[in-house]
Scaffold this motif. Structure first.
Motif, PDB file in Angstrom:
ATOM      1  N   LEU A  75       0.800  -1.212   0.000  1.00  0.00           N
ATOM      2  CA  LEU A  75       0.000   0.000   0.000  1.00  0.00           C
ATOM      3  C   LEU A  75       0.843   1.276   0.000  1.00  0.00           C
ATOM      4  N   ALA A  76       2.159   1.145  -0.045  1.00  0.00           N
ATOM      5  CA  ALA A  76       3.042   2.323  -0.021  1.00  0.00           C
ATOM      6  C   ALA A  76       2.699   3.345  -1.111  1.00  0.00           C
ATOM      7  N   PRO A  77       2.453   2.932  -2.371  1.00  0.00           N
ATOM      8  CA  PRO A  77       2.097   3.937  -3.378  1.00  0.00           C
ATOM      9  C   PRO A  77       0.814   4.704  -3.029  1.00  0.00           C
ATOM     10  N   ILE A  78      -0.075   4.065  -2.301  1.00  0.00           N
ATOM     11  CA  ILE A  78      -1.326   4.720  -1.921  1.00  0.00           C
ATOM     12  C   ILE A  78      -1.061   5.806  -0.884  1.00  0.00           C
ATOM     13  N   ALA A  79      -0.119   5.555   0.026  1.00  0.00           N
ATOM     14  CA  ALA A  79       0.245   6.589   1.003  1.00  0.00           C
ATOM     15  C   ALA A  79       0.760   7.828   0.281  1.00  0.00           C
ATOM     16  N   HIS A  80       1.565   7.636  -0.751  1.00  0.00           N
ATOM     17  CA  HIS A  80       2.099   8.774  -1.518  1.00  0.00           C
ATOM     18  C   HIS A  80       0.980   9.520  -2.243  1.00  0.00           C
ATOM     19  N   ARG A  81       0.022   8.786  -2.792  1.00  0.00           N
ATOM     20  CA  ARG A  81      -1.102   9.435  -3.476  1.00  0.00           C
ATOM     21  C   ARG A  81      -1.958  10.215  -2.479  1.00  0.00           C
ATOM     22  N   LEU A  82      -2.146   9.655  -1.294  1.00  0.00           N
ATOM     23  CA  LEU A  82      -2.905  10.348  -0.253  1.00  0.00           C
ATOM     24  C   LEU A  82      -2.210  11.642   0.169  1.00  0.00           C
ATOM     25  N   ASP A  83      -0.867  11.645   0.197  1.00  0.00           N
ATOM     26  CA  ASP A  83      -0.122  12.882   0.481  1.00  0.00           C
ATOM     27  C   ASP A  83      -0.624  14.003  -0.414  1.00  0.00           C
ATOM     28  N   ASP A  84      -0.692  13.706  -1.714  1.00  0.00           N
ATOM     29  CA  ASP A  84      -1.108  14.716  -2.695  1.00  0.00           C
ATOM     30  C   ASP A  84      -2.573  15.104  -2.527  1.00  0.00           C
ATOM     31  N   LEU A  85      -3.429  14.119  -2.348  1.00  0.00           N
ATOM     32  CA  LEU A  85      -4.866  14.388  -2.275  1.00  0.00           C
ATOM     33  C   LEU A  85      -5.267  15.120  -1.000  1.00  0.00           C
ATOM     34  N   LEU A  86      -4.599  14.820   0.101  1.00  0.00           N
ATOM     35  CA  LEU A  86      -4.937  15.445   1.384  1.00  0.00           C
ATOM     36  C   LEU A  86      -4.082  16.683   1.681  1.00  0.00           C
ATOM     37  N   HIS A  87      -3.086  16.924   0.849  1.00  0.00           N
ATOM     38  CA  HIS A  87      -2.175  18.070   1.032  1.00  0.00           C
ATOM     39  C   HIS A  87      -1.499  18.029   2.400  1.00  0.00           C
ATOM     40  N   THR A  88      -1.080  16.849   2.778  1.00  0.00           N
ATOM     41  CA  THR A  88      -0.382  16.659   4.040  1.00  0.00           C
ATOM     42  C   THR A  88       0.475  15.407   3.931  1.00  0.00           C
ATOM     43  N   THR A  89       1.356  15.220   4.873  1.00  0.00           N
ATOM     44  CA  THR A  89       2.153  13.997   4.900  1.00  0.00           C
ATOM     45  C   THR A  89       1.319  12.887   5.520  1.00  0.00           C
ATOM     46  N   VAL A  90       1.156  11.810   4.776  1.00  0.00           N
ATOM     47  CA  VAL A  90       0.476  10.629   5.288  1.00  0.00           C
ATOM     48  C   VAL A  90       1.560   9.654   5.719  1.00  0.00           C
ATOM     49  N   LEU A  91       1.536   9.288   6.973  1.00  0.00           N
ATOM     50  CA  LEU A  91       2.525   8.356   7.508  1.00  0.00           C
ATOM     51  C   LEU A  91       2.205   6.956   7.017  1.00  0.00           C
ATOM     52  N   PHE A  92       3.223   6.105   6.973  1.00  0.00           N
ATOM     53  CA  PHE A  92       3.035   4.741   6.503  1.00  0.00           C
ATOM     54  C   PHE A  92       3.779   3.784   7.420  1.00  0.00           C
ATOM     55  N   ALA A  93       3.103   2.697   7.782  1.00  0.00           N
ATOM     56  CA  ALA A  93       3.737   1.627   8.565  1.00  0.00           C
ATOM     57  C   ALA A  93       3.826   0.411   7.669  1.00  0.00           C
ATOM     58  N   ASP A 112      -3.501  13.885  12.241  1.00  0.00           N
ATOM     59  CA  ASP A 112      -2.540  13.038  11.524  1.00  0.00           C
ATOM     60  C   ASP A 112      -3.249  11.870  10.860  1.00  0.00           C
ATOM     61  N   VAL A 113      -2.632  11.370   9.781  1.00  0.00           N
ATOM     62  CA  VAL A 113      -3.149  10.206   9.066  1.00  0.00           C
ATOM     63  C   VAL A 113      -2.020   9.196   8.921  1.00  0.00           C
ATOM     64  N   LEU A 114      -2.314   7.953   9.266  1.00  0.00           N
ATOM     65  CA  LEU A 114      -1.374   6.840   9.150  1.00  0.00           C
ATOM     66  C   LEU A 114      -2.042   5.736   8.345  1.00  0.00           C
ATOM     67  N   LEU A 115      -1.351   5.252   7.315  1.00  0.00           N
ATOM     68  CA  LEU A 115      -1.837   4.111   6.541  1.00  0.00           C
ATOM     69  C   LEU A 115      -1.003   2.897   6.932  1.00  0.00           C
ATOM     70  N   LEU A 116      -1.682   1.831   7.338  1.00  0.00           N
ATOM     71  CA  LEU A 116      -0.997   0.585   7.681  1.00  0.00           C
ATOM     72  C   LEU A 116      -0.887  -0.303   6.450  1.00  0.00           C
ATOM     73  N   GLU A 117       0.133  -1.146   6.434  1.00  0.00           N
ATOM     74  CA  GLU A 117       0.379  -2.024   5.287  1.00  0.00           C
ATOM     75  C   GLU A 117      -0.751  -3.036   5.109  1.00  0.00           C
ATOM     76  N   ASN A 118      -0.782  -3.609   3.935  1.00  0.00           N
ATOM     77  CA  ASN A 118      -1.808  -4.529   3.447  1.00  0.00           C
ATOM     78  C   ASN A 118      -2.225  -5.583   4.480  1.00  0.00           C
ATOM     79  N   LEU A 119      -3.503  -5.571   4.801  1.00  0.00           N
ATOM     80  CA  LEU A 119      -4.056  -6.542   5.748  1.00  0.00           C
ATOM     81  C   LEU A 119      -3.892  -7.981   5.267  1.00  0.00           C
ATOM     82  N   ARG A 120      -3.954  -8.182   3.977  1.00  0.00           N
ATOM     83  CA  ARG A 120      -3.913  -9.543   3.437  1.00  0.00           C
ATOM     84  C   ARG A 120      -2.517 -10.151   3.436  1.00  0.00           C
TER      85      ARG A 120
END
Length: 183
Positions: A75-93, A112-120
């Motif tokens: 899901l790392a690429p999604i965290a980067h896309r969220l950075d752009d869409l939310l205009h903030t740094t989205v943290l990633f675990a 703050d927003v944190l995206l966790l890695e793929n549940l599956r």
């Protein structure tokens, strides 16, 4: 009219809110998201939570990984896309239940927003394992179901999780249920 409790009826100020989103989006071989529709549809819920002072933790699946080393399902690429869409740094675990992920959750500040890695990456997700759900819930105060496309699945992040956290619907889920009901 949607008859379940939503984020509008929940005080989330200074609370850590675990949000099950559906970010199962197409990503090409170069790691580029080719259609971010599902990500954009979750933005109103994420933005509402942020503006209400919540600490937002996003969880999702992507594809059907064969192991944790299946980087095509990260899901790392999604965290980067969220950075752009939310205009903030989205943290990633880079894991969803590790000690590092729990530390990042604990360190979140309101907004703050944190995206966790793929549940599956964990077979316990699709097995609806209660211990896995309990690990996902640890450090969180409220669960928001925002993934309409996965709400019918009896998985740890859609079903078992509701046994460990007070649970409400996100804005997209409420809207999609209303649309189907009215059809």
């Amino acid at each position: 009219m949607f008859r379940k409790k939503t984020i509008f009826q929940t005080d989330v100020a200074n609370k850590t809110v675990l949000v099950r989103v559906d970010f199962n989006v197409p990503i090409n071989d170069l790691g580029v998201i080719t259609d971010d529709y599902r990500i954009r549809k979750a933005l109103p819920t994420i933005e509402h939570l942020r503006s209400s002072g919540a600490k937002v933790v996003l969880i999702s699946h992507l594809g059907r990984p064969t192991s944790k080393q299946d980087v095509a399902c990260s899901l790392a690429p999604i965290a980067h896309r969220l950075d752009d869409l939310l205009h903030t740094t989205v943290l990633f675990a880079d894991d969803c239940i590790s000690a590092d992920a729990k530390h990042k959750i604990k360190e979140l500040q309101p907004g703050d927003v944190l995206l966790l890695e793929n549940l599956r990456y964990y077979p316990e997700e699709e097995a609806n394992d209660p211990d896995f759900a309990k690990k996902l819930a640890k450090g969180c105060d409220v669960f928001v179901q925002e993934g309409f496309g996965v709400v019918h699945r009896a998985h740890a992040s859609t079903d078992a999780i509701t046994r460990y956290l007070p649970s409400v619907a996100g804005l997209l889920l409420a809207k999609e249920v209303d649309t189907i009901t009215n059809a």
